[in-house]
Design an enzyme around this catalytic site. Structure first.
Site, PDB file in Angstrom:
ATOM      1  N   ASP A  74      -2.180   1.670   1.123  1.00 28.18           N
ATOM      2  CA  ASP A  74      -2.156   2.325   2.434  1.00 28.18           C
ATOM      3  C   ASP A  74      -1.003   3.342   2.455  1.00 28.18           C
ATOM      4  OD1 ASP A  74      -1.645   2.885   5.196  1.00 28.18           O
ATOM      5  OD2 ASP A  74      -2.731   1.125   5.811  1.00 28.18           O
TER       6      ASP A  74
ATOM      7  N   ASP B  41      -5.002  -4.687  -6.561  1.00 34.23           N
ATOM      8  CA  ASP B  41      -4.832  -4.959  -5.131  1.00 34.23           C
ATOM      9  C   ASP B  41      -6.103  -4.532  -4.394  1.00 34.23           C
ATOM     10  OD1 ASP B  41      -3.641  -5.921  -2.863  1.00 34.23           O
ATOM     11  OD2 ASP B  41      -1.887  -4.636  -2.940  1.00 34.23           O
ATOM     12  N   ASP B  42      -6.245  -5.028  -3.158  1.00 31.18           N
ATOM     13  CA  ASP B  42      -7.440  -4.654  -2.391  1.00 31.18           C
ATOM     14  C   ASP B  42      -7.353  -3.211  -1.915  1.00 31.18           C
ATOM     15  OD1 ASP B  42      -5.359  -5.312  -0.651  1.00 31.18           O
ATOM     16  OD2 ASP B  42      -6.583  -6.561   0.672  1.00 31.18           O
TER      17      ASP B  42
HETATM   18  O1  PRP Z   1       0.305   0.489   0.802  1.00 30.41           O
HETATM   19  P1  PRP Z   1       0.939  -0.411   1.818  1.00 30.41           P
HETATM   20  O2  PRP Z   1       1.191   0.260   3.128  1.00 30.41           O
HETATM   21  O3  PRP Z   1       2.173  -1.100   1.313  1.00 30.41           O
HETATM   22  O4  PRP Z   1      -0.122  -1.545   2.199  1.00 30.41           O
HETATM   23  C1  PRP Z   1      -0.981  -2.143   1.273  1.00 30.41           C
HETATM   24  C2  PRP Z   1      -0.737  -3.635   1.202  1.00 30.41           C
HETATM   25  O5  PRP Z   1      -0.882  -4.217   2.499  1.00 30.41           O
HETATM   26  C3  PRP Z   1      -1.759  -5.323   2.447  1.00 30.41           C
HETATM   27  O6  PRP Z   1      -1.081  -6.496   2.094  1.00 30.41           O
HETATM   28  P2  PRP Z   1      -0.206  -7.362   3.157  1.00 30.41           P
HETATM   29  O7  PRP Z   1       1.242  -7.020   2.969  1.00 30.41           O
HETATM   30  O8  PRP Z   1      -0.777  -7.177   4.517  1.00 30.41           O
HETATM   31  O9  PRP Z   1      -0.391  -8.857   2.689  1.00 30.41           O
HETATM   32  P3  PRP Z   1      -1.746  -9.655   2.325  1.00 30.41           P
HETATM   33  O10 PRP Z   1      -2.260  -9.050   1.044  1.00 30.41           O
HETATM   34  O11 PRP Z   1      -1.284 -11.050   2.170  1.00 30.41           O
HETATM   35  O12 PRP Z   1      -2.726  -9.464   3.462  1.00 30.41           O
HETATM   36  C4  PRP Z   1      -2.714  -4.950   1.322  1.00 30.41           C
HETATM   37  O13 PRP Z   1      -3.321  -6.111   0.770  1.00 30.41           O
HETATM   38  C5  PRP Z   1      -1.815  -4.271   0.324  1.00 30.41           C
HETATM   39  O14 PRP Z   1      -1.204  -5.199  -0.554  1.00 30.41           O
HETATM   40  O1  XAN Z   2      -6.757  -5.502   6.236  1.00 27.71           O
HETATM   41  C1  XAN Z   2      -6.041  -4.485   6.061  1.00 27.71           C
HETATM   42  N1  XAN Z   2      -6.580  -3.245   6.256  1.00 27.71           N
HETATM   43  C2  XAN Z   2      -5.862  -2.086   6.078  1.00 27.71           C
HETATM   44  O2  XAN Z   2      -6.371  -0.972   6.268  1.00 27.71           O
HETATM   45  C3  XAN Z   2      -4.503  -2.253   5.664  1.00 27.71           C
HETATM   46  N2  XAN Z   2      -3.488  -1.381   5.411  1.00 27.71           N
HETATM   47  C4  XAN Z   2      -2.428  -2.109   5.059  1.00 27.71           C
HETATM   48  N3  XAN Z   2      -2.702  -3.421   5.084  1.00 27.71           N
HETATM   49  C5  XAN Z   2      -3.999  -3.550   5.458  1.00 27.71           C
HETATM   50  N4  XAN Z   2      -4.761  -4.650   5.662  1.00 27.71           N
HETATM   51 MG    MG Z   3      -1.634  -7.272   0.081  1.00 28.69          MG
END
Ligand code: PRP
Ligand code: XAN
Ligand code: MG
Length: 163
Positions: free
Chosen positions: A104, A100-101
């Site tokens: 959080d 994952d990127d």
């Molecule tokens: O640790 P957490 O608080 O659960 O947050 C982390 C997740 O939030 C973001 O995804 P998002 O649900 O925004 O979807 P996306 O990847 O499609 O942007 C990010 O890419 C992680 O997958």
């Molecule tokens: O673009 C993002 N930046 C963040 O820091 C983050 N945390 C949860 N989801 C996120 N997306």
């Molecule tokens: Mg995500």
């Protein structure tokens, strides 16, 4: 998350590519892996880079949505891991690499870990609450920081620090 994060951590494409390569150097010490599972959508970009560097051709997705910009709602699993890839991981995820990127709050990571407890979980960036969920990450930022990824941003004028 209740209040919007105070600090901004902007990441350029170049920086992101470097950080993904650094992540892969660490993962290379841990593997080999049968397959990569990208947590969409944010995990797709690092997964492509890691897969290229490690020569991994089997890539699956777990599709989860929870954030509406900076506010997290309920986790929504739109697609789980495929049967073929789950079999490669022997049902527990052993030998699979989840990418994952960022982590959080760790909610997304906790859910994916519950699906594949023995998989290796890597994220490029980690905040303190999510850090215990990942096996490998590159950079930690504080919990009150919002990471701005290059696919979400564009170059724009910034006013001087001293008005
Ligand atoms: O640790 P957490 O608080 O659960 O947050 C982390 C997740 O939030 C973001 O995804 P998002 O649900 O925004 O979807 P996306 O990847 O499609 O942007 C990010 O890419 C992680 O997958
Ligand atoms: O673009 C993002 N930046 C963040 O820091 C983050 N945390 C949860 N989801 C996120 N997306
Ligand atoms: Mg995500």
């Amino acid at each position: 998350m209740t209040a919007p994060p105070e600090k901004a951590f902007p990441v350029s494409w170049d920086q992101f590519h470097r950080d993904c390569r650094a992540l892969t150097w660490r993962l290379n010490e841990v593997g080999p892996f049968h397959a990569i599972i990208a947590i969409t959508r944010g995990g797709l970009v690092p997964a492509a880079i890691v897969a290229r560097e490690l020569g991994i051709r089997i890539i699956d997705t777990v599709c989860i949505a929870s954030y509406d910009h900076t506010r997290q709602g309920d986790l929504n699993v739109l697609k789980g891991v495929s049967t073929e890839v789950a079999k490669l991981g022997g049902g527990s995820g052993k030998g699979l690499l989840i990418v994952d990127d960022l982590v959080d709050t760790g909610k997304t990571g906790r859910l994916v870990r519950s699906m594949m407890p023995d998989a290796h979980f890597a994220a490029v960036y980690a905040k303190p609450q999510g850090k215990p969920l990942v096996d490998t990450f590159i950079t930690e930022v504080s919990q009150d920081t919002w990471i701005h990824f290059p696919w979400d941003t564009a170059l724009s004028f910034q006013p001087p620090i001293r008005p």
